[in-house]
Design a protein around this motif. Structure first.
Motif, PDB file in Angstrom:
ATOM      1  N   GLY A  83       1.772  49.932  57.975  1.00 60.14           N
ATOM      2  CA  GLY A  83       2.789  50.796  58.537  1.00 60.14           C
ATOM      3  C   GLY A  83       2.483  51.325  59.923  1.00 60.14           C
ATOM      4  O   GLY A  83       3.328  51.970  60.540  1.00 60.14           O
ATOM      5  N   HIS A  84       1.285  51.069  60.425  1.00 56.42           N
ATOM      6  CA  HIS A  84       0.888  51.593  61.740  1.00 56.42           C
ATOM      7  C   HIS A  84       1.719  50.951  62.856  1.00 56.42           C
ATOM      8  O   HIS A  84       1.936  49.739  62.861  1.00 56.42           O
ATOM      9  CB  HIS A  84      -0.605  51.314  61.980  1.00 56.42           C
ATOM     10  CG  HIS A  84      -1.079  51.719  63.336  1.00 56.42           C
ATOM     11  ND1 HIS A  84      -1.920  50.933  64.106  1.00 56.42           N
ATOM     12  CD2 HIS A  84      -0.832  52.835  64.078  1.00 56.42           C
ATOM     13  CE1 HIS A  84      -2.170  51.549  65.248  1.00 56.42           C
ATOM     14  NE2 HIS A  84      -1.526  52.697  65.260  1.00 56.42           N
ATOM     15  N   VAL A  85       2.178  51.784  63.798  1.00 57.06           N
ATOM     16  CA  VAL A  85       2.925  51.315  64.966  1.00 57.06           C
ATOM     17  C   VAL A  85       2.183  51.774  66.219  1.00 57.06           C
ATOM     18  O   VAL A  85       2.285  52.949  66.592  1.00 57.06           O
ATOM     19  CB  VAL A  85       4.366  51.857  64.978  1.00 57.06           C
ATOM     20  CG1 VAL A  85       5.116  51.352  66.220  1.00 57.06           C
ATOM     21  CG2 VAL A  85       5.108  51.472  63.710  1.00 57.06           C
ATOM     22  N   PRO A  86       1.416  50.911  66.872  1.00 53.66           N
ATOM     23  CA  PRO A  86       0.720  51.307  68.108  1.00 53.66           C
ATOM     24  C   PRO A  86       1.734  51.628  69.205  1.00 53.66           C
ATOM     25  O   PRO A  86       2.717  50.905  69.378  1.00 53.66           O
ATOM     26  CB  PRO A  86      -0.118  50.068  68.463  1.00 53.66           C
ATOM     27  CG  PRO A  86      -0.184  49.258  67.204  1.00 53.66           C
ATOM     28  CD  PRO A  86       1.100  49.524  66.480  1.00 53.66           C
ATOM     29  N   LEU A  87       1.496  52.700  69.940  1.00 52.29           N
ATOM     30  CA  LEU A  87       2.396  53.123  71.006  1.00 52.29           C
ATOM     31  C   LEU A  87       1.654  53.241  72.323  1.00 52.29           C
ATOM     32  O   LEU A  87       0.465  53.585  72.351  1.00 52.29           O
ATOM     33  CB  LEU A  87       3.026  54.487  70.672  1.00 52.29           C
ATOM     34  CG  LEU A  87       3.918  54.577  69.434  1.00 52.29           C
ATOM     35  CD1 LEU A  87       4.349  56.016  69.224  1.00 52.29           C
ATOM     36  CD2 LEU A  87       5.126  53.670  69.561  1.00 52.29           C
TER      37      LEU A  87
END
Length: 288
Positions: free
Chosen positions: A46-50
Motif C-alpha cells: 500500500g505504500h505510495v512514494p511521493l
C-alpha cells in the motif's frame, strides 16, 4: 615497445569490462532521479512514494480541507502521514526505549472489529477499559474498520507507528471521556495528543479553534487547553500502551497508572441551565 602497448591494451580492456559490469548492475531508478514518472518501488503493502513537491501539495491541500471540514477523517489522515516526517521516527524511538513499546513494535497488533469484537467488549465488567471502549463504540456508532491504512510514510516501521496511533485514537476518546460528536472535544484531544506524541498533524488541527462558537472557544482556552497541557505533560507516552492487554483493567486504575487526568465532562458543560418558570402574581379578588 610492443610488449608495453600490449600491457596497456589489456589494462584498458579490463577497465572497460569493469565499467560495463557496473553499468549492467544499475537499475533505472539509480540512473534517473526520483520523479512523478520514476517512482521507487513501494517499501510495504500500500505504500505510495511521493516527491517533496507532492508531499508539500498534499500537506497544504489536506490542511485547508480539514480546516473547512474538521470531520473529514480522510483529509486528517493524509495530513498526518505527509507531515509526520522525523517526528514519526522519534515516536518510534520512544517505543523502542520502552519494554512495552518494543513488544508492540515486534507483535504489530491491529485494532479492528475482528480483533476486538463489540459483543465481547460489552460483555466485560463495567468500568473496565474494554467495556468503556465498547460502550463508546456503541453509543457513537464508531467502528475501528473505517481507519484508513497508512500509505505516505516512507519507512515501514514508522508507518506502523502512525497506524498504531491512528487505530488507538478512539481508545483515547473513551478512556478520557471526550465525546467525539462535538468539535471542541476532538480539538481538546488533539491538543493532548500533540503535547504527548509531538505529531505535527495534531498540532495543525488546532487551527480549527477558529471555527468554534464564542462560548466553545472560551471553554477551550479556559478549561480544555490547560487540561491538555497539564495532563499530557505528566502522563506517560500513550503510544506505549498495549491496549489489547489492558481490556480487563479498571479504566480509572489505568488512568492513574499512566498519569492521565480526566477532563471535565463536556456533556455537563454544554448543558444550558433551565430557565425558571415566570412567577405569576395572583390578582386580588374584587371586594364584594
Amino acid at each position: 615497445m610492443a610488449s608495453t602497448r600490449s600491457i596497456l591494451n589489456r589494462r584498458l580492456a579490463g577497465s572497460v569490462r569493469t565499467a560495463a559490469s557496473r553499468a549492467e548492475t544499475l537499475t533505472p531508478s539509480h540512473c534517473r532521479a526520483f520523479s512523478v514518472l520514476n517512482r521507487p518501488p513501494p517499501k510495504y503493502e500500500g505504500h505510495v512514494p511521493l516527491t517533496l513537491i507532492e508531499k508539500g501539495a498534499l500537506t497544504l491541500g489536506s490542511a485547508f480541507g480539514a480546516f473547512l471540514n474538521p470531520r473529514r477523517a480522510d483529509l486528517i489522515a493524509t495530513l498526518g502521514e505527509v507531515s509526520a516526517g522525523p517526528v514519526a521516527q522519534r515516536l518510534r524511538d520512544t517505543m523502542l526505549s520502552d519494554p512495552v513499546g518494543r513488544r508492540i513494535l515486534r507483535d504489530r497488533p491491529r485494532i479492528s472489529s475482528e480483533t476486538l469484537p463489540l459483543d465481547e467488549l460489552l460483555a466485560m465488567p463495567k468500568n473496565t477499559v474494554g467495556y468503556v471502549y465498547g460502550r463508546f463504540r456503541q453509543r457513537y456508532h464508531m467502528s475501528p474498520d473505517v481507519r484508513d491504512a497508512v500509505r505516505y510514510v516512507d519507512d515501514a516501521e514508522c508507518a506502523y507507528v502512525v497506524q498504531r496511533y491512528r487505530e488507538c485514537h478512539d481508545l483515547y476518546h473513551a478512556v478520557l471521556g471526550l465525546p467525539p460528536q462535538y468539535v471542541e472535544g476532538e480539538i481538546a484531544l488533539k491538543a493532548f495528543e500533540f503535547v504527548n506524541t509531538g505529531l505535527p498533524m495534531t498540532g495543525l488541527s488546532l487551527v480549527a479553534v477558529a471555527r468554534l462558537k464564542p462560548e466553545e472557544r472560551h471553554r477551550f482556552f479556559t478549561i480544555f487547553l490547560p487540561w491538555a497541557l497539564r495532563s499530557a505533560r505528566q502522563a506517560k507516552p500513550i503510544i506505549n500502551v498495549y491496549w489489547e492487554e489492558e481490556l480487563m483493567t479498571d479504566a480509572a486504575e489505568l488512568r492513574e497508572r499512566l498519569g492521565l487526568e480526566k477532563p471535565p465532562s463536556l456533556h455537563t458543560l454544554r448543558m444550558k441551565p433551565k430557565k425558571a418558570a415566570p412567577v405569576v402574581e395572583a390578582k386580588p379578588e374584587p371586594a364584594a
